[in-house]
Design an enzyme around this catalytic site. Structure first.
Site, PDB file in Angstrom:
ATOM      1  N   HIS A 349       0.814  -1.220   0.000  1.00  0.00           N
ATOM      2  CA  HIS A 349       0.000   0.000   0.000  1.00  0.00           C
ATOM      3  C   HIS A 349       0.850   1.274   0.000  1.00  0.00           C
ATOM      4  O   HIS A 349       0.335   2.350   0.296  1.00  0.00           O
ATOM      5  CB  HIS A 349      -0.995   0.012   1.173  1.00  0.00           C
ATOM      6  CG  HIS A 349      -0.403  -0.273   2.511  1.00  0.00           C
ATOM      7  ND1 HIS A 349      -0.759  -1.362   3.269  1.00  0.00           N
ATOM      8  CD2 HIS A 349       0.516   0.391   3.245  1.00  0.00           C
ATOM      9  CE1 HIS A 349      -0.084  -1.372   4.405  1.00  0.00           C
ATOM     10  NE2 HIS A 349       0.696  -0.301   4.418  1.00  0.00           N
ATOM     11  N   GLY A 396      -7.869  -3.120  10.699  1.00  0.00           N
ATOM     12  CA  GLY A 396      -8.692  -2.141  11.411  1.00  0.00           C
ATOM     13  C   GLY A 396      -8.005  -1.741  12.687  1.00  0.00           C
ATOM     14  O   GLY A 396      -7.144  -0.864  12.730  1.00  0.00           O
ATOM     15  N   SER A 402      -9.961  -6.902  11.832  1.00  0.00           N
ATOM     16  CA  SER A 402      -9.518  -6.526  10.497  1.00  0.00           C
ATOM     17  C   SER A 402     -10.373  -7.286   9.490  1.00  0.00           C
ATOM     18  O   SER A 402     -11.166  -8.147   9.870  1.00  0.00           O
ATOM     19  CB  SER A 402      -8.032  -6.870  10.319  1.00  0.00           C
ATOM     20  OG  SER A 402      -7.229  -6.104  11.206  1.00  0.00           O
ATOM     21  N   HIS A 420      -6.235   1.422   2.740  1.00  0.00           N
ATOM     22  CA  HIS A 420      -5.313   0.401   3.265  1.00  0.00           C
ATOM     23  C   HIS A 420      -5.602   0.048   4.712  1.00  0.00           C
ATOM     24  O   HIS A 420      -4.886  -0.760   5.314  1.00  0.00           O
ATOM     25  CB  HIS A 420      -3.868   0.862   3.125  1.00  0.00           C
ATOM     26  CG  HIS A 420      -3.399   1.843   4.159  1.00  0.00           C
ATOM     27  ND1 HIS A 420      -4.131   2.932   4.543  1.00  0.00           N
ATOM     28  CD2 HIS A 420      -2.243   1.892   4.890  1.00  0.00           C
ATOM     29  CE1 HIS A 420      -3.459   3.610   5.456  1.00  0.00           C
ATOM     30  NE2 HIS A 420      -2.323   3.009   5.695  1.00  0.00           N
TER      31      HIS A 420
END
Length: 501
Positions: A349, A396, A402, A420
């Site tokens: 990312h 997350g 996440s 991302h």
């Protein structure tokens, strides 16, 4: 960080849907914005100004603001910036190819329910993968030593068969990478070999061997390793896609976030200094007067040097992740003998990639943004994900979990990209000033999430980040991607040192 209020202050965003908007400019097509109204309210004026500066920079044809957007280096973190003619180091940043990877283990969730087992796993992992700014193999007694010769090979070759074999990385894992290796500006390894030899003569790369000793480590700041339990969504598409991805419901997985460590930082810092000096020497106008938005026109020696340096750093980051995963698997096997593991995916990312858009090659700069190619995308031909789209790994926070997502056709509107992660809502200094340590630690205790930190860093607490559910809702409502599985944290490997991200 700074940004210059050189262009007129940003106009207000105009909603175009429940989770989409545009930010108009006076002279170009507008900036595309992904986010619900609640998310758009998290974009402060400086973030919007950076987006405006980036959109009006030379050669830029598209800018997308993702839900996690916030102040970055020249361009916002959480943005996509597209140019067919220019390369920009700022929208890649100093942590070249910072990435996510996910290792699926065959361990059932109840095997790590016992806190002593989790503590043993934390210890075994930390003996192999050090955390902290500047930390490397000497800080972990069971790490894999990397000498100068191997270091030179891996930054040139990436995750080649030879490199993987020497480091004890399963060769098949290279097939589960967004890019298992990067080539030089002319699509050769020779360009990288020549560039590396030139760099090793320069003062800022005199510590090359020391930087190679950081291979297999997380670093500090927002980098982490996190033990998860996989919860596949209860619908037919999610179950089918999860099977293709190699995700196993109710089993343990391990999520990692890190990049190119000190080596990538050296490369990026050197490039910024070189380009900024040339802009000053030649009296070239800076975009919005911002030194962080220096650029190089493609085809120039400056662009070639940057692309080579970015590839060298990206190759380090790739091997760094794969080695970390091999060491994590080894740690699980030490504590839970017989454990098997397979790599789900490795995806970056902080990178610029040459992709085909509007039927022409262009450079897509993703800063705090991750690739999102849906089923049928040309780049996924002859990969395991041709009929599903590739895995998207979105961290997350430990409390809220996440996500693993898969792109939908609507991702095209965001230049085949999504956010991302959650994105910061509090700056590090602000978080350290206003958040309460006891509250943070109690929250981890209440959720039975362990950590290797005596005190979990306040500037990395869940409250320092945006509402992850609202971020995911933005992505799904905008039609960019669908959730395949949620990952629930059971322990976190983290460092409280100064951020190096």
């Amino acid at each position: 960080m700074h940004t210059t209020l050189h262009h007129p202050a940003p106009t207000k965003m105009i909603a175009t849907g429940e989770a989409t908007a545009i930010l108009p400019t006076e002279t170009t097509p507008p900036i595309k914005v992904i986010g619900t109204e609640a998310i758009r309210e998290t974009f402060d004026e400086v973030c919007l100004q950076q987006a405006m500066n980036s959109r009006l920079a030379p050669g830029v044809t598209d800018v997308v603001l993702n839900p996690d957007a916030h102040l970055g280096y020249g361009a916002p973190v959480g943005c996509v910036m597209v140019s067919p003619t220019h390369i920009y180091p700022g929208p890649v940043g100093v942590d070249i190819k910072c990435s996510m990877s996910l290792l699926q283990l065959d361990v059932p969730a109840d095997a790590i329910e016992d806190r002593q087992t989790r503590r043993a796993l934390i210890s075994a992992i930390c003996q192999r993968t050090p955390t902290g700014a500047g930390k490397g193999q000497r800080s972990a007694k069971k790490s894999r030593p990397v000498n100068r010769t191997l270091g030179k090979q891996l930054v040139i070759e990436g995750a080649s068969e030879s490199v993987c074999q020497q480091l004890g990385i399963p060769v098949s894992w290279a097939e589960r990478c967004e890019d298992s290796f990067h080539l030089g500006h002319d699509d050769t390894r020779d360009a990288l070999g020549n560039r590396l030899e030139a760099l090793l003569e320069q003062r800022h790369m005199s510590n090359f061997s020391d930087k190679m000793s950081q291979l297999g480590s997380y670093g500090g700041g927002n980098h982490f390793g996190e033990c998860e339990v996989v919860h596949v969504a209860d619908d037919q598409r999610s179950r089918s896609v999860a099977e293709t991805f190699g995700l196993h419901d109710g089993k343990v997985a391990f999520l990692s976030h890190c990049g190119s460590r000190g080596f990538g930082h050296n490369l990026a810092s050197g490039q910024f200094k070189t380009l900024q000096h040339k802009f000053s020497k030649w009296d070239i106008p800076l975009p919005a007067g911002d030194r962080q938005l220096v650029y190089a026109p493609l085809g120039t020696s400056e662009a070639d040097d940057y692309l080579d340096d970015m590839a060298l750093g990206a190759n380090f980051a790739t091997v760094n992740h794969l080695l970390i995963n091999a060491l994590v698997l080894e740690a699980f096997q030490e504590v839970l003998p017989g454990t098997n593991g397979s790599l789900v995916y490795f995806i970056s990312h902080n990178i610029a990639r040459k992709e085909i858009m509007d039927n022409r090659p262009t450079w897509v700069h993703r800063k705090g943004a991750t690739r999102a190619f849906p089923a049928g995308h040309y780049a996924l031909r002859e990969t395991p994900f041709a009929d599903t789209g590739h895995p998207i790994l979105l961290p997350g926070n430990p409390r809220d979990g996440s996500a693993v997502m898969v792109a939908d056709a609507g991702a095209e509107k965001a230049c085949f990209s999504v956010n991302h992660g959650a994105g910061r809502t509090l700056g590090r200094r602000h978080a350290n000033r206003v958040l309460d340590q006891a509250t943070i630690d109690d929250e981890f205790e209440q959720n039975d999430i362990l950590s290797n930190c005596r005190f979990y860093p306040k500037d990395e607490a869940p409250a320092a980040y945006k509402d992850f559910e609202e971020v995911l809702r933005s992505v799904k409502t905008a039609g960019l991607a669908s959730e395949v599985a949620r990952l629930k944290a059971r322990f976190v490997i983290k460092d409280a040192s100064k951020a190096d991200d």
